[in-house]
Write a protein that holds these residues in place. Sequence first.
Motif, PDB file in Angstrom:
ATOM      1  N   ASN A  29       0.888  -1.180   0.046  1.00 37.90           N
ATOM      2  CA  ASN A  29       0.105   0.300  -0.056  1.00 37.90           C
ATOM      3  C   ASN A  29       0.757   1.252   0.006  1.00 37.90           C
ATOM      4  OD1 ASN A  29      -1.448   2.171   0.819  1.00 37.90           O
ATOM      5  ND2 ASN A  29      -2.996   0.821   1.944  1.00 37.90           N
ATOM      6  N   GLY A  30       1.416   1.716  -1.207  1.00 38.90           N
ATOM      7  CA  GLY A  30       2.175   2.772  -1.286  1.00 38.90           C
ATOM      8  C   GLY A  30       1.849   4.003  -0.694  1.00 38.90           C
ATOM      9  N   TRP A  31       0.541   4.674  -0.185  1.00 41.38           N
ATOM     10  CA  TRP A  31       0.109   5.524   0.252  1.00 41.38           C
ATOM     11  C   TRP A  31       0.530   5.353   1.723  1.00 41.38           C
ATOM     12  CZ3 TRP A  31      -0.286  10.368  -0.647  1.00 41.38           C
ATOM     13  CH2 TRP A  31      -0.819  11.283   0.267  1.00 41.38           C
ATOM     14  N   GLN A  32       0.271   4.375   2.559  1.00 42.82           N
ATOM     15  CA  GLN A  32       0.752   3.866   3.947  1.00 42.82           C
ATOM     16  C   GLN A  32       2.183   3.836   3.919  1.00 42.82           C
ATOM     17  OE1 GLN A  32      -1.184   4.124   6.480  1.00 42.82           O
ATOM     18  NE2 GLN A  32      -2.766   4.642   5.040  1.00 42.82           N
ATOM     19  N   ILE A  33       2.896   3.380   3.052  1.00 49.37           N
ATOM     20  CA  ILE A  33       4.391   3.281   3.117  1.00 49.37           C
ATOM     21  C   ILE A  33       4.823   4.959   3.097  1.00 49.37           C
ATOM     22  CG2 ILE A  33       6.589   2.573   2.239  1.00 49.37           C
ATOM     23  CD1 ILE A  33       4.581   0.323   3.397  1.00 49.37           C
ATOM     24  N   PHE A  34       4.459   5.853   2.383  1.00 53.76           N
ATOM     25  CA  PHE A  34       4.843   7.106   1.903  1.00 53.76           C
ATOM     26  C   PHE A  34       4.466   7.708   3.369  1.00 53.76           C
ATOM     27  CE2 PHE A  34       3.692  11.222   1.481  1.00 53.76           C
ATOM     28  CZ  PHE A  34       4.726  12.002   0.639  1.00 53.76           C
ATOM     29  N   ASN A  35       3.294   7.682   4.003  1.00 53.58           N
ATOM     30  CA  ASN A  35       2.740   8.329   5.266  1.00 53.58           C
ATOM     31  C   ASN A  35       3.845   7.831   6.160  1.00 53.58           C
ATOM     32  OD1 ASN A  35       0.835   9.908   4.190  1.00 53.58           O
ATOM     33  ND2 ASN A  35      -0.899   8.424   4.614  1.00 53.58           N
ATOM     34  N   PHE A  36       4.052   6.606   6.381  1.00 49.97           N
ATOM     35  CA  PHE A  36       5.102   5.888   7.635  1.00 49.97           C
ATOM     36  C   PHE A  36       6.267   6.865   7.291  1.00 49.97           C
ATOM     37  CE2 PHE A  36       8.606   3.362   8.569  1.00 49.97           C
ATOM     38  CZ  PHE A  36       8.559   3.052   9.724  1.00 49.97           C
ATOM     39  N   ALA A  37       7.065   6.745   6.114  1.00 52.18           N
ATOM     40  CA  ALA A  37       8.465   7.611   6.155  1.00 52.18           C
ATOM     41  C   ALA A  37       8.114   9.196   6.357  1.00 52.18           C
ATOM     42  CB  ALA A  37       8.912   7.450   4.685  1.00 52.18           C
ATOM     43  N   ALA A  38       7.064   9.823   5.591  1.00 51.86           N
ATOM     44  CA  ALA A  38       6.821  11.277   5.802  1.00 51.86           C
ATOM     45  C   ALA A  38       6.541  11.980   7.193  1.00 51.86           C
ATOM     46  CB  ALA A  38       5.777  11.690   5.068  1.00 51.86           C
ATOM     47  N   MET A  39       6.055  10.862   8.060  1.00 51.99           N
ATOM     48  CA  MET A  39       5.520  11.295   9.373  1.00 51.99           C
ATOM     49  C   MET A  39       6.650  10.989  10.444  1.00 51.99           C
ATOM     50  SD  MET A  39       2.748  12.811   8.861  1.00 51.99           S
ATOM     51  CE  MET A  39       2.091  13.119  10.489  1.00 51.99           C
ATOM     52  N   ASN A  40       7.053   9.644  10.144  1.00 51.23           N
ATOM     53  CA  ASN A  40       8.150   9.262  11.447  1.00 51.23           C
ATOM     54  C   ASN A  40       9.671   9.740  11.178  1.00 51.23           C
ATOM     55  OD1 ASN A  40       6.385   7.281  13.230  1.00 51.23           O
ATOM     56  ND2 ASN A  40       5.880   6.597  11.031  1.00 51.23           N
ATOM     57  N   VAL A  41       9.982   9.788   9.963  1.00 52.08           N
ATOM     58  CA  VAL A  41      11.270  10.023   9.857  1.00 52.08           C
ATOM     59  C   VAL A  41      11.596  11.542  10.497  1.00 52.08           C
ATOM     60  CG1 VAL A  41      13.221  10.862   8.154  1.00 52.08           C
ATOM     61  CG2 VAL A  41      12.025   8.715   8.065  1.00 52.08           C
ATOM     62  N   PRO A  42      10.882  12.865  10.105  1.00 49.70           N
ATOM     63  CA  PRO A  42      11.148  14.025  10.774  1.00 49.70           C
ATOM     64  C   PRO A  42      10.922  14.014  12.284  1.00 49.70           C
ATOM     65  CG  PRO A  42       9.549  14.318   8.643  1.00 49.70           C
ATOM     66  CD  PRO A  42       9.707  12.740   9.152  1.00 49.70           C
ATOM     67  N   HIS A  43      10.048  13.221  12.764  1.00 49.58           N
ATOM     68  CA  HIS A  43       9.985  13.123  14.060  1.00 49.58           C
ATOM     69  C   HIS A  43      11.142  12.446  14.830  1.00 49.58           C
ATOM     70  CE1 HIS A  43       8.092  12.529  18.174  1.00 49.58           C
ATOM     71  NE2 HIS A  43       8.295  11.380  18.032  1.00 49.58           N
ATOM     72  N   GLN A  44      11.880  11.501  14.056  1.00 47.08           N
ATOM     73  CA  GLN A  44      13.068  10.860  14.464  1.00 47.08           C
ATOM     74  C   GLN A  44      14.087  11.908  14.536  1.00 47.08           C
ATOM     75  OE1 GLN A  44      14.856   7.084  13.197  1.00 47.08           O
ATOM     76  NE2 GLN A  44      14.035   6.417  14.936  1.00 47.08           N
ATOM     77  N   ILE A  45      14.126  12.554  13.513  1.00 51.10           N
ATOM     78  CA  ILE A  45      15.198  13.780  13.358  1.00 51.10           C
ATOM     79  C   ILE A  45      15.114  14.780  14.533  1.00 51.10           C
ATOM     80  CG2 ILE A  45      16.046  15.424  11.721  1.00 51.10           C
ATOM     81  CD1 ILE A  45      15.079  13.912   9.433  1.00 51.10           C
ATOM     82  N   ALA A  46      13.985  14.893  14.712  1.00 47.89           N
ATOM     83  CA  ALA A  46      13.758  16.070  15.676  1.00 47.89           C
ATOM     84  C   ALA A  46      14.136  15.324  17.089  1.00 47.89           C
ATOM     85  CB  ALA A  46      12.283  16.695  15.940  1.00 47.89           C
ATOM     86  N   MET A  47      13.708  14.160  17.351  1.00 45.31           N
ATOM     87  CA  MET A  47      14.216  13.601  18.493  1.00 45.31           C
ATOM     88  C   MET A  47      15.641  13.731  18.865  1.00 45.31           C
ATOM     89  SD  MET A  47      11.515  10.523  19.148  1.00 45.31           S
ATOM     90  CE  MET A  47      12.635   9.476  19.553  1.00 45.31           C
ATOM     91  N   ILE A  48      16.414  13.046  17.677  1.00 51.13           N
ATOM     92  CA  ILE A  48      18.002  13.163  17.834  1.00 51.13           C
ATOM     93  C   ILE A  48      18.578  14.415  18.032  1.00 51.13           C
ATOM     94  CG2 ILE A  48      20.020  12.703  16.303  1.00 51.13           C
ATOM     95  CD1 ILE A  48      19.131   9.816  16.330  1.00 51.13           C
ATOM     96  N   LEU A  49      18.205  15.404  17.304  1.00 46.72           N
ATOM     97  CA  LEU A  49      18.655  16.792  17.448  1.00 46.72           C
ATOM     98  C   LEU A  49      18.476  17.214  18.876  1.00 46.72           C
ATOM     99  CD1 LEU A  49      17.794  18.477  14.088  1.00 46.72           C
ATOM    100  CD2 LEU A  49      19.820  17.487  14.843  1.00 46.72           C
ATOM    101  N   ASP A  50      17.410  17.016  19.326  1.00 44.85           N
ATOM    102  CA  ASP A  50      16.813  17.375  20.804  1.00 44.85           C
ATOM    103  C   ASP A  50      17.679  16.736  21.821  1.00 44.85           C
ATOM    104  OD1 ASP A  50      15.346  18.851  22.715  1.00 44.85           O
ATOM    105  OD2 ASP A  50      14.463  16.836  23.047  1.00 44.85           O
ATOM    106  N   LYS A  51      18.046  15.457  21.532  1.00 43.33           N
ATOM    107  CA  LYS A  51      18.863  14.723  22.392  1.00 43.33           C
ATOM    108  C   LYS A  51      20.479  15.243  22.345  1.00 43.33           C
ATOM    109  CE  LYS A  51      20.691  10.048  23.310  1.00 43.33           C
ATOM    110  NZ  LYS A  51      21.687   9.468  22.643  1.00 43.33           N
ATOM    111  N   GLU A  52      20.871  15.651  21.218  1.00 45.56           N
ATOM    112  CA  GLU A  52      22.148  16.080  21.007  1.00 45.56           C
ATOM    113  C   GLU A  52      22.238  17.609  21.329  1.00 45.56           C
ATOM    114  OE1 GLU A  52      24.818  14.249  20.612  1.00 45.56           O
ATOM    115  OE2 GLU A  52      23.596  12.692  20.786  1.00 45.56           O
ATOM    116  N   GLU A  53      20.916  18.196  21.788  1.00 45.40           N
ATOM    117  CA  GLU A  53      21.004  19.544  21.919  1.00 45.40           C
ATOM    118  C   GLU A  53      21.482  20.508  20.890  1.00 45.40           C
ATOM    119  OE1 GLU A  53      22.877  20.389  25.796  1.00 45.40           O
ATOM    120  OE2 GLU A  53      21.296  19.149  26.903  1.00 45.40           O
ATOM    121  N   LEU A  54      21.002  20.173  19.665  1.00 46.12           N
ATOM    122  CA  LEU A  54      21.236  20.822  18.377  1.00 46.12           C
ATOM    123  C   LEU A  54      20.039  21.211  17.669  1.00 46.12           C
ATOM    124  CD1 LEU A  54      23.835  18.126  16.730  1.00 46.12           C
ATOM    125  CD2 LEU A  54      24.340  20.633  18.110  1.00 46.12           C
TER     126      LEU A  54
END
Length: 134
Positions: A20-45
Amino acid sequence: MTDSHRGCHLAVNGGKLHMNGWQIFNFAAMNVPHQIAMILDKEELTVEEVDLFIVHQGTAAIVEAIARKFPTVRERFILDLSSTGNTVSSSIPILLEKYYKKPSIKRVLLSGFGVGLSLATILLDRREEPHVND
Protein backbone atom coordinates in the motif's frame (compact mmCIF):
# COMPACT_ATOMS: atom_id res chain seq x y z
CA MET A 1 12.09 1.79 15.29
CA THR A 2 9.83 -0.77 13.66
CA ASP A 3 6.09 -0.40 13.25
CA SER A 4 4.86 -4.00 13.23
CA HIS A 5 1.22 -2.89 13.45
CA ARG A 6 1.33 -1.70 9.85
CA GLY A 7 2.86 -4.89 8.47
CA CYS A 8 -0.26 -5.56 6.44
CA HIS A 9 0.67 -2.59 4.23
CA LEU A 10 3.82 -4.34 3.00
CA ALA A 11 3.37 -8.08 2.97
CA VAL A 12 3.46 -11.19 0.84
CA ASN A 13 -0.01 -12.63 0.33
CA GLY A 14 -0.52 -15.76 -1.75
CA GLY A 15 3.04 -15.58 -3.04
CA LYS A 16 2.63 -12.00 -4.28
CA LEU A 17 4.03 -8.82 -2.80
CA HIS A 18 1.35 -6.39 -1.69
CA MET A 19 2.34 -2.80 -0.96
CA ASN A 20 0.00 0.00 0.00
CA GLY A 21 2.19 2.79 -1.35
CA TRP A 22 0.25 5.58 0.33
CA GLN A 23 0.68 4.01 3.78
CA ILE A 24 4.39 3.39 3.17
CA PHE A 25 4.78 7.03 2.08
CA ASN A 26 2.94 8.22 5.19
CA PHE A 27 5.11 6.04 7.43
CA ALA A 28 8.29 7.70 6.16
CA ALA A 29 6.89 11.22 5.79
CA MET A 30 5.58 11.27 9.37
CA ASN A 31 8.11 9.21 11.30
CA VAL A 32 11.44 10.27 9.80
CA PRO A 33 10.99 14.00 10.64
CA HIS A 34 9.90 13.05 14.15
CA GLN A 35 12.98 10.88 14.65
CA ILE A 36 15.25 13.62 13.24
CA ALA A 37 13.78 16.09 15.74
CA MET A 38 14.25 13.61 18.60
CA ILE A 39 17.93 13.05 17.77
CA LEU A 40 18.61 16.78 17.48
CA ASP A 41 16.84 17.40 20.77
CA LYS A 42 18.88 14.66 22.46
CA GLU A 43 22.10 16.15 21.10
CA GLU A 44 20.97 19.69 22.02
CA LEU A 45 21.35 20.87 18.43
CA THR A 46 19.17 22.92 16.14
CA VAL A 47 18.37 21.78 12.65
CA GLU A 48 20.49 24.67 11.36
CA GLU A 49 23.58 23.14 13.02
CA VAL A 50 23.45 20.12 10.70
CA ASP A 51 25.32 20.62 7.44
CA LEU A 52 23.76 17.81 5.43
CA PHE A 53 20.81 15.44 5.62
CA ILE A 54 21.02 12.15 3.79
CA VAL A 55 17.86 10.06 3.82
CA HIS A 56 17.09 6.88 1.93
CA GLN A 57 16.29 7.73 -1.67
CA GLY A 58 13.09 5.66 -1.90
CA THR A 59 11.28 8.22 -4.05
CA ALA A 60 11.68 11.91 -4.74
CA ALA A 61 8.25 12.49 -3.17
CA ILE A 62 9.32 10.95 0.14
CA VAL A 63 12.61 12.86 0.31
CA GLU A 64 10.82 16.11 -0.54
CA ALA A 65 8.05 15.47 2.02
CA ILE A 66 10.66 14.95 4.75
CA ALA A 67 12.64 18.03 3.70
CA ARG A 68 9.49 20.21 3.74
CA LYS A 69 9.18 19.56 7.47
CA PHE A 70 12.43 21.53 7.90
CA PRO A 71 11.92 24.63 5.74
CA THR A 72 14.93 26.57 7.05
CA VAL A 73 17.34 23.87 5.85
CA ARG A 74 15.33 22.23 3.09
CA GLU A 75 18.17 22.67 0.58
CA ARG A 76 20.49 20.60 2.82
CA PHE A 77 18.44 17.45 2.17
CA ILE A 78 20.15 15.52 -0.61
CA LEU A 79 17.91 14.37 -3.45
CA ASP A 80 20.09 12.50 -5.91
CA LEU A 81 18.06 9.69 -7.41
CA SER A 82 19.93 10.09 -10.70
CA SER A 83 23.09 8.61 -9.18
CA THR A 84 21.58 6.20 -6.67
CA GLY A 85 18.13 5.24 -7.84
CA ASN A 86 16.22 3.31 -5.23
CA THR A 87 19.15 1.09 -4.26
CA VAL A 88 17.45 0.13 -1.01
CA SER A 89 19.78 0.62 1.98
CA SER A 90 22.76 1.28 -0.28
CA SER A 91 21.58 4.78 -1.22
CA ILE A 92 22.83 6.21 2.08
CA PRO A 93 26.47 5.03 1.87
CA ILE A 94 26.56 5.91 -1.85
CA LEU A 95 25.49 9.48 -1.06
CA LEU A 96 27.65 9.69 2.05
CA GLU A 97 30.73 8.80 0.01
CA LYS A 98 29.79 11.35 -2.64
CA TYR A 99 28.93 14.33 -0.41
CA TYR A 100 30.84 13.87 2.87
CA LYS A 101 34.25 14.43 1.27
CA LYS A 102 33.94 18.20 1.56
CA PRO A 103 35.92 19.37 4.62
CA SER A 104 33.28 22.03 5.29
CA ILE A 105 30.72 19.30 6.05
CA LYS A 106 31.04 18.64 9.78
CA ARG A 107 27.64 17.25 10.81
CA VAL A 108 25.60 14.85 8.71
CA LEU A 109 22.33 13.26 9.71
CA LEU A 110 21.53 9.91 8.11
CA SER A 111 18.11 8.28 8.11
CA GLY A 112 17.23 4.94 6.57
CA PHE A 113 13.76 3.48 6.31
CA GLY A 114 12.00 0.78 4.43
CA VAL A 115 11.46 -2.94 4.58
CA GLY A 116 9.40 -4.03 7.54
CA LEU A 117 8.33 -0.43 8.18
CA SER A 118 11.55 0.14 10.07
CA LEU A 119 13.66 3.25 10.36
CA ALA A 120 16.89 4.33 11.97
CA THR A 121 18.57 7.71 12.23
CA ILE A 122 22.07 8.70 13.30
CA LEU A 123 24.06 11.91 13.51
CA LEU A 124 27.68 11.91 12.36
CA ASP A 125 29.89 14.62 13.79
CA ARG A 126 33.32 15.01 12.22
CA ARG A 127 35.83 16.18 14.78
CA GLU A 128 39.24 17.62 14.17
CA GLU A 129 41.96 15.04 14.54
CA PRO A 130 44.25 15.84 17.46
CA HIS A 131 47.73 16.86 16.43
CA VAL A 132 50.42 14.61 17.82
CA ASN A 133 53.86 16.12 18.29
CA ASP A 134 56.73 13.71 17.69
